[in-house]
Design a protein around this motif. Structure first.
Motif, mmCIF file in Angstrom:
data_model
loop_
_atom_site.group_PDB
_atom_site.id
_atom_site.type_symbol
_atom_site.label_atom_id
_atom_site.label_comp_id
_atom_site.label_asym_id
_atom_site.label_seq_id
_atom_site.Cartn_x
_atom_site.Cartn_y
_atom_site.Cartn_z
ATOM 1 N N TYR A 1 -12.002 -3.262 -8.366
ATOM 2 C CA TYR A 1 -13.143 -2.689 -8.632
ATOM 3 C C TYR A 1 -13.088 -1.759 -9.629
ATOM 4 O O TYR A 1 -13.876 -1.171 -10.895
ATOM 5 C CB TYR A 1 -14.532 -2.475 -8.311
ATOM 6 C CG TYR A 1 -14.864 -3.814 -8.555
ATOM 7 C CD1 TYR A 1 -15.515 -4.589 -8.803
ATOM 8 C CD2 TYR A 1 -15.253 -4.094 -6.690
ATOM 9 C CE1 TYR A 1 -16.424 -5.711 -8.549
ATOM 10 C CE2 TYR A 1 -15.671 -5.068 -6.207
ATOM 11 C CZ TYR A 1 -16.228 -6.022 -7.579
ATOM 12 O OH TYR A 1 -17.238 -7.261 -7.309
ATOM 13 N N ASP A 2 -11.501 -0.510 -9.760
ATOM 14 C CA ASP A 2 -11.976 1.300 -10.172
ATOM 15 C C ASP A 2 -10.007 1.128 -11.177
ATOM 16 O O ASP A 2 -9.316 0.542 -10.753
ATOM 17 C CB ASP A 2 -10.997 1.290 -9.496
ATOM 18 C CG ASP A 2 -11.419 3.199 -9.909
ATOM 19 O OD1 ASP A 2 -11.112 3.386 -11.123
ATOM 20 O OD2 ASP A 2 -10.347 4.285 -8.941
ATOM 21 N N GLU B 1 -9.573 2.701 -12.946
ATOM 22 C CA GLU B 1 -7.991 3.425 -12.714
ATOM 23 C C GLU B 1 -7.674 4.207 -11.113
ATOM 24 O O GLU B 1 -7.041 5.332 -11.439
ATOM 25 C CB GLU B 1 -9.259 5.098 -13.211
ATOM 26 C CG GLU B 1 -10.551 4.761 -14.357
ATOM 27 C CD GLU B 1 -10.394 6.229 -14.874
ATOM 28 O OE1 GLU B 1 -10.303 6.966 -15.598
ATOM 29 O OE2 GLU B 1 -12.257 6.818 -14.497
ATOM 30 N N THR B 2 -7.546 3.039 -10.536
ATOM 31 C CA THR B 2 -6.931 3.241 -9.470
ATOM 32 C C THR B 2 -5.833 3.987 -9.486
ATOM 33 O O THR B 2 -4.785 3.550 -10.231
ATOM 34 C CB THR B 2 -7.146 2.202 -8.690
ATOM 35 O OG1 THR B 2 -7.117 2.386 -7.216
ATOM 36 C CG2 THR B 2 -6.435 0.992 -8.705
ATOM 37 N N ALA B 3 -5.705 5.184 -8.015
ATOM 38 C CA ALA B 3 -4.132 5.539 -7.933
ATOM 39 C C ALA B 3 -3.485 4.245 -7.320
ATOM 40 O O ALA B 3 -1.961 4.530 -7.103
ATOM 41 C CB ALA B 3 -4.407 7.044 -7.968
ATOM 42 N N ALA B 4 -4.087 3.334 -6.630
ATOM 43 C CA ALA B 4 -3.411 2.992 -5.595
ATOM 44 C C ALA B 4 -2.428 1.251 -6.208
ATOM 45 O O ALA B 4 -2.920 1.024 -7.414
ATOM 46 C CB ALA B 4 -3.968 1.758 -5.166
ATOM 47 N N TYR C 1 -1.941 6.893 5.459
ATOM 48 C CA TYR C 1 -1.785 6.815 4.993
ATOM 49 C C TYR C 1 -0.497 8.224 4.671
ATOM 50 O O TYR C 1 0.622 7.444 3.707
ATOM 51 C CB TYR C 1 -2.711 6.632 3.882
ATOM 52 C CG TYR C 1 -3.288 5.386 3.200
ATOM 53 C CD1 TYR C 1 -2.696 3.895 3.472
ATOM 54 C CD2 TYR C 1 -4.221 4.946 4.008
ATOM 55 C CE1 TYR C 1 -3.331 2.722 3.011
ATOM 56 C CE2 TYR C 1 -5.175 3.843 3.662
ATOM 57 C CZ TYR C 1 -4.728 2.687 3.526
ATOM 58 O OH TYR C 1 -5.544 1.571 3.578
ATOM 59 N N ARG D 1 -7.902 8.388 6.090
ATOM 60 C CA ARG D 1 -7.047 8.438 5.233
ATOM 61 C C ARG D 1 -5.337 8.955 5.013
ATOM 62 O O ARG D 1 -4.784 8.442 5.169
ATOM 63 C CB ARG D 1 -8.079 8.239 4.191
ATOM 64 C CG ARG D 1 -6.901 8.266 2.907
ATOM 65 C CD ARG D 1 -6.862 8.802 1.313
ATOM 66 N NE ARG D 1 -7.347 10.258 1.537
ATOM 67 C CZ ARG D 1 -7.459 11.047 0.176
ATOM 68 N NH1 ARG D 1 -8.031 10.437 -0.281
ATOM 69 N NH2 ARG D 1 -7.515 12.388 0.713
ATOM 70 N N ILE E 1 -11.978 -1.208 2.292
ATOM 71 C CA ILE E 1 -11.983 -0.200 1.713
ATOM 72 C C ILE E 1 -11.361 0.046 -0.039
ATOM 73 O O ILE E 1 -11.514 0.389 -0.511
ATOM 74 C CB ILE E 1 -12.673 1.433 2.213
ATOM 75 C CG1 ILE E 1 -13.635 1.226 3.252
ATOM 76 C CG2 ILE E 1 -12.736 1.811 0.978
ATOM 77 C CD1 ILE E 1 -13.997 2.089 3.767
ATOM 78 N N ALA E 2 -10.208 0.062 0.503
ATOM 79 C CA ALA E 2 -9.214 0.150 -0.621
ATOM 80 C C ALA E 2 -9.425 -1.028 -1.411
ATOM 81 O O ALA E 2 -8.736 -1.115 -2.760
ATOM 82 C CB ALA E 2 -7.449 0.808 0.035
ATOM 83 N N TRP F 1 -11.579 -2.854 -2.029
ATOM 84 C CA TRP F 1 -12.528 -3.472 -2.816
ATOM 85 C C TRP F 1 -12.573 -2.532 -4.008
ATOM 86 O O TRP F 1 -12.758 -2.551 -5.040
ATOM 87 C CB TRP F 1 -13.725 -2.677 -1.589
ATOM 88 C CG TRP F 1 -15.335 -3.293 -2.416
ATOM 89 C CD1 TRP F 1 -16.245 -3.882 -2.588
ATOM 90 C CD2 TRP F 1 -15.963 -1.820 -3.014
ATOM 91 N NE1 TRP F 1 -17.675 -3.819 -3.564
ATOM 92 C CE2 TRP F 1 -16.881 -2.585 -3.807
ATOM 93 C CE3 TRP F 1 -15.149 -0.512 -3.693
ATOM 94 C CZ2 TRP F 1 -18.026 -1.421 -5.392
ATOM 95 C CZ3 TRP F 1 -16.525 0.309 -4.258
ATOM 96 C CH2 TRP F 1 -17.678 -0.448 -5.074
ATOM 97 N N SER F 2 -11.662 -1.331 -4.353
ATOM 98 C CA SER F 2 -11.810 -0.091 -4.772
ATOM 99 C C SER F 2 -11.184 -0.257 -5.572
ATOM 100 O O SER F 2 -10.888 -0.498 -6.713
ATOM 101 C CB SER F 2 -11.251 1.398 -4.428
ATOM 102 O OG SER F 2 -12.676 1.611 -3.543
ATOM 103 N N LEU G 1 -10.468 0.962 6.666
ATOM 104 C CA LEU G 1 -10.047 1.817 5.776
ATOM 105 C C LEU G 1 -8.880 0.287 4.257
ATOM 106 O O LEU G 1 -9.345 0.800 3.593
ATOM 107 C CB LEU G 1 -8.839 1.946 5.769
ATOM 108 C CG LEU G 1 -9.543 3.759 6.927
ATOM 109 C CD1 LEU G 1 -7.812 4.265 7.092
ATOM 110 C CD2 LEU G 1 -9.535 4.780 6.079
#
Lengths: 158, 158
Positions: A105-106, A108-111, A34, A30, A98-99, A101-102, A95
């Motif tokens: 569901y997250d 609080e994600t920083a994405a 990134y 990652r 994975i990102a 999916w998160s 990757l």
């Protein structure tokens, strides 16, 4: 004769997990993809706080697996830097999955939400663009040749 | 007040790896998706040889994360079985990417080549078919309602 290393099984899921299926290995990949990180010191400074012995062992393991390769830095000749091989670049679709999916569901994600939307709606195109960018020494979010700056230059919505 | 668990970071890659980014967790999900396994004993018998304490901790962790859910077996009322939630089913695209990567690089892979080709050439369709099948209690390779038997019934090339 070289002694063959023991495998847990010949299942393709297990093969990948034995190659890079470790949280720390995937976080190093990652960092390369990134954030354009390349050196031991840069990987060490990531916020997840990888320990020095784990970082060293994961870099050695991925180098042995042919996922990353080590070379002399062009900027500082004393330094070594790590880049993804073709085999390593082929982990990029994973990757992205994975990102996605998160991000779904997250809470609080920083994405960056725009980036995730772009990856979900134009996945194949984004994977291709990330792959080319990283192969040419760039990264998704960082640097003048980043995926973000390319998208901005092409009047994309990001 | 419930104490909030410490996260290593809010990065989406890290979120997924903290949820299921452990070789053993992913192999349990593989067992459910591809082989229709549901019980502790079935997971324990997989060829990679998971240890009992690791299996128990990974099942508990994934249940806590809402990736799998535990219920009483319909076949044997004394037994408990584990099934994927919607959040867990959404990991299927990741499994398909992992298997594709491995099939491309592992010359000793046990993956059926026709199946891998199908997943590479018609990825979105296969992911959808796997998802529906697993949600309805089936699996990819095993059982009368398996993905393979559906494909055979529809005169696909497998």
């Amino acid at each position: 004769m070289k002694h063959k290393q023991q495998r847990r099984s010949y299942c393709p899921i297990n093969f990948a997990l034995e190659s890079f299926g470790d949280p720390w290995s995937l976080l190093i990949i990652r960092d390369i993809v990134y954030f354009g990180k390349k050196t031991y010191g840069e990987f060490l400074s990531s916020e997840e706080g990888i320990a020095t012995n784990i970082l060293a062992s994961r870099l050695a393991q991925m180098e042995k697996q042919g996922i990353i390769t080590k070379r002399q830095s062009k900027m500082e000749r004393r330094k070594e830097e790590y880049v993804l091989t073709e085999k390593g670049l082929d982990i990029i679709p994973l990757l992205v999955e994975i990102a996605s999916w998160s991000a779904g569901y997250d809470r609080e994600t920083a994405a960056p939400i725009d980036w995730i939307t772009l990856c979900n709606t134009r996945k194949a195109e984004m994977i291709q663009l990330i792959r080319e960018t990283v192969r040419d020494g760039g990264a998704v979010f960082v640097g003048p040749g980043s995926v973000l700056s390319k998208l901005a230059g092409e009047d994309h919505q990001l």
